[in-house]
Design a protein around this motif. Sequence first.
Motif, PDB file in Angstrom:
ATOM      1  N   MET A  11       5.158  38.250 -43.406  1.00  0.00           N
ATOM      2  CA  MET A  11       4.085  38.192 -42.296  1.00  0.00           C
ATOM      3  C   MET A  11       4.162  39.414 -41.196  1.00  0.00           C
ATOM      4  SD  MET A  11       3.459  34.595 -40.767  1.00  0.00           S
ATOM      5  CE  MET A  11       2.984  33.515 -42.220  1.00  0.00           C
ATOM      6  N   LEU A  12       3.212  39.780 -40.463  1.00  0.00           N
ATOM      7  CA  LEU A  12       3.585  40.474 -39.399  1.00  0.00           C
ATOM      8  C   LEU A  12       3.960  42.155 -39.568  1.00  0.00           C
ATOM      9  CD1 LEU A  12       5.245  38.094 -37.063  1.00  0.00           C
ATOM     10  CD2 LEU A  12       2.958  38.625 -37.607  1.00  0.00           C
ATOM     11  N   LEU A  45      15.474  35.896 -33.316  1.00  0.00           N
ATOM     12  CA  LEU A  45      14.673  35.244 -34.416  1.00  0.00           C
ATOM     13  C   LEU A  45      14.259  36.275 -35.268  1.00  0.00           C
ATOM     14  CD1 LEU A  45      12.371  33.154 -31.849  1.00  0.00           C
ATOM     15  CD2 LEU A  45      13.538  32.162 -34.062  1.00  0.00           C
ATOM     16  N   ILE A 106      -6.652  35.302 -35.081  1.00  0.00           N
ATOM     17  CA  ILE A 106      -5.875  34.477 -35.912  1.00  0.00           C
ATOM     18  C   ILE A 106      -5.645  33.179 -35.483  1.00  0.00           C
ATOM     19  CG2 ILE A 106      -3.756  34.232 -37.417  1.00  0.00           C
ATOM     20  CD1 ILE A 106      -3.452  37.018 -37.980  1.00  0.00           C
ATOM     21  N   MET A 110      -6.828  29.533 -37.040  1.00  0.00           N
ATOM     22  CA  MET A 110      -5.805  28.328 -37.404  1.00  0.00           C
ATOM     23  C   MET A 110      -6.142  27.241 -36.552  1.00  0.00           C
ATOM     24  SD  MET A 110      -4.135  29.967 -39.670  1.00  0.00           S
ATOM     25  CE  MET A 110      -2.968  28.557 -39.718  1.00  0.00           C
TER      26      MET A 110
ATOM     27  N   THR B  15      -0.999  37.590 -43.249  1.00  0.00           N
ATOM     28  CA  THR B  15      -1.493  36.358 -42.810  1.00  0.00           C
ATOM     29  C   THR B  15      -2.735  35.842 -43.430  1.00  0.00           C
ATOM     30  OG1 THR B  15      -2.813  37.663 -40.979  1.00  0.00           O
ATOM     31  CG2 THR B  15      -0.449  37.154 -40.469  1.00  0.00           C
ATOM     32  N   MET B  18      -2.259  32.443 -45.383  1.00  0.00           N
ATOM     33  CA  MET B  18      -2.142  31.423 -44.611  1.00  0.00           C
ATOM     34  C   MET B  18      -3.623  30.913 -43.954  1.00  0.00           C
ATOM     35  SD  MET B  18      -0.045  31.204 -40.792  1.00  0.00           S
ATOM     36  CE  MET B  18      -1.099  32.271 -39.893  1.00  0.00           C
ATOM     37  N   ARG B  22      -5.575  27.377 -44.629  1.00  0.00           N
ATOM     38  CA  ARG B  22      -6.138  26.816 -43.379  1.00  0.00           C
ATOM     39  C   ARG B  22      -7.630  26.476 -43.508  1.00  0.00           C
ATOM     40  NH1 ARG B  22      -8.072  24.116 -40.215  1.00  0.00           N
ATOM     41  NH2 ARG B  22      -7.553  23.885 -38.095  1.00  0.00           N
ATOM     42  N   LEU B  92       1.289  25.563 -46.490  1.00  0.00           N
ATOM     43  CA  LEU B  92       0.615  25.929 -44.926  1.00  0.00           C
ATOM     44  C   LEU B  92       1.428  25.316 -43.719  1.00  0.00           C
ATOM     45  CD1 LEU B  92      -1.924  26.644 -43.346  1.00  0.00           C
ATOM     46  CD2 LEU B  92      -3.041  24.378 -43.735  1.00  0.00           C
ATOM     47  N   ARG B  94       4.536  25.076 -43.458  1.00  0.00           N
ATOM     48  CA  ARG B  94       5.776  26.198 -43.321  1.00  0.00           C
ATOM     49  C   ARG B  94       5.066  27.566 -42.692  1.00  0.00           C
ATOM     50  NH1 ARG B  94       7.695  24.216 -48.422  1.00  0.00           N
ATOM     51  NH2 ARG B  94       6.309  25.755 -49.450  1.00  0.00           N
ATOM     52  N   GLU B  95       4.091  28.012 -43.228  1.00  0.00           N
ATOM     53  CA  GLU B  95       3.559  29.304 -42.846  1.00  0.00           C
ATOM     54  C   GLU B  95       3.059  29.282 -41.545  1.00  0.00           C
ATOM     55  OE1 GLU B  95       1.147  31.870 -45.316  1.00  0.00           O
ATOM     56  OE2 GLU B  95       1.907  30.960 -46.988  1.00  0.00           O
ATOM     57  N   THR B  96       2.623  28.193 -40.937  1.00  0.00           N
ATOM     58  CA  THR B  96       1.984  28.091 -39.641  1.00  0.00           C
ATOM     59  C   THR B  96       3.222  27.844 -38.618  1.00  0.00           C
ATOM     60  OG1 THR B  96       0.169  26.616 -40.465  1.00  0.00           O
ATOM     61  CG2 THR B  96       0.635  26.701 -38.279  1.00  0.00           C
ATOM     62  N   ARG B  98       6.130  29.145 -39.167  1.00  0.00           N
ATOM     63  CA  ARG B  98       6.659  30.664 -39.199  1.00  0.00           C
ATOM     64  C   ARG B  98       5.705  31.391 -38.295  1.00  0.00           C
ATOM     65  NH1 ARG B  98      10.976  32.588 -40.580  1.00  0.00           N
ATOM     66  NH2 ARG B  98      11.414  34.764 -41.169  1.00  0.00           N
ATOM     67  N   TRP B  99       4.579  31.445 -38.219  1.00  0.00           N
ATOM     68  CA  TRP B  99       3.734  32.219 -37.702  1.00  0.00           C
ATOM     69  C   TRP B  99       3.653  32.027 -36.087  1.00  0.00           C
ATOM     70  CZ3 TRP B  99       0.774  36.158 -37.072  1.00  0.00           C
ATOM     71  CH2 TRP B  99      -0.192  36.168 -36.127  1.00  0.00           C
ATOM     72  N   ARG B 100       4.073  30.805 -35.962  1.00  0.00           N
ATOM     73  CA  ARG B 100       4.230  30.511 -34.357  1.00  0.00           C
ATOM     74  C   ARG B 100       5.694  31.352 -33.871  1.00  0.00           C
ATOM     75  NH1 ARG B 100       0.557  25.746 -34.206  1.00  0.00           N
ATOM     76  NH2 ARG B 100       1.671  24.634 -35.550  1.00  0.00           N
ATOM     77  N   GLN B 101       6.491  30.952 -34.765  1.00  0.00           N
ATOM     78  CA  GLN B 101       7.982  31.477 -34.215  1.00  0.00           C
ATOM     79  C   GLN B 101       7.734  33.138 -34.386  1.00  0.00           C
ATOM     80  OE1 GLN B 101      11.071  30.851 -37.451  1.00  0.00           O
ATOM     81  NE2 GLN B 101      12.205  29.823 -35.904  1.00  0.00           N
ATOM     82  N   MET B 102       7.178  33.390 -35.115  1.00  0.00           N
ATOM     83  CA  MET B 102       7.070  34.944 -35.367  1.00  0.00           C
ATOM     84  C   MET B 102       6.550  35.668 -34.098  1.00  0.00           C
ATOM     85  SD  MET B 102       9.172  36.026 -37.500  1.00  0.00           S
ATOM     86  CE  MET B 102      10.332  34.860 -37.188  1.00  0.00           C
TER      87      MET B 102
END
Lengths: 117, 117
Positions: A11-12, A45, A106, A110, B15, B18, B22, B92, B94-96, B98-102
């Motif tokens: 990701m990213l 992170l 995104i 989401m 992404t 994901m 979603r 989904l 997990r990825e969500t 992870r997405w928020r964290q990133m």
Amino acid sequence: MLKKKQSNSEMLKGTLDMMILRTLLGGDAHGHTIAKVIERTSEDLLEVEQGSLYPALHRLEDRRWVSSYWGASENNRKAKFYRLTAKGRKQLLRETSRWRQMTRAIGLVMGEEGGAQ
Amino acid sequence: MLKKKQSNSEMLKGTLDMMILRTLLGGDAHGHTIAKVIERTSEDLLEVEQGSLYPALHRLEDRRWVSSYWGASENNRKAKFYRLTAKGRKQLLRETSRWRQMTRAIGLVMGEEGGAQ
DNA sequence: GAACATGCTTCGGAAGGATAGGTATTGGGA
DNA sequence: TCCCAATACCTATCCTTCCGAAGCATGTTC
């Protein structure tokens, strides 16, 4: 980049350049330091791998977004310092704007009603 | 994916999976519809190319995150429908997460005090 | 029946990131 | 003294994703 516990995430991709440019806003720095700054400011992170970092720096230099010169690190070691160029500053603005727009987009998909803050 | 005026951006690679997962939370759908839903809910900020979409769907199916079956579209055409599997639901989440964290981590580096909300 | 929209497939190339290997230098400890 | 850890850099190779492009098929409309 981005590891810590679970490796990759895929990701990213493409945000490393932006983060490096952003870091150089704080002043010239050499590779090793740039990586540490990104890791620390992200509260560990993110993890910046050398195999991602150095190619990225060379990429940025090729594109004239940064310039470089050799100097001595805080530990008295040879180190290549990078400096943000005027072009790099513009690029940083573009990428930051794009980043905000994309995360908002995104977020909409989401279902995060707030969108990007 | 992600175009509209200025093509690519290279940012945010990874992404798409994901967002597809979603989208399927809303019920089974076939490729063409999935793409349109993502485009519309992102307020047309994202554009999903066929060359990205279909490989992504096959990828998700290989990983057992979605299953597929042939049916008829709203326009009475042959279409392959996709359904989120139990594994896909977990992925989904997990990825969500992870997405928020990133995005939060990157927000920190970019100096956005609010972080990702 | 030609044109168009819908719907799916796959190839090939470009790009970024990670792994893994390598080099060199400094400083400290056994 | 010798060795090792930490610092600092480089790059080859592989993996993955995305995208442009080309192609195929079918239903609808004019």
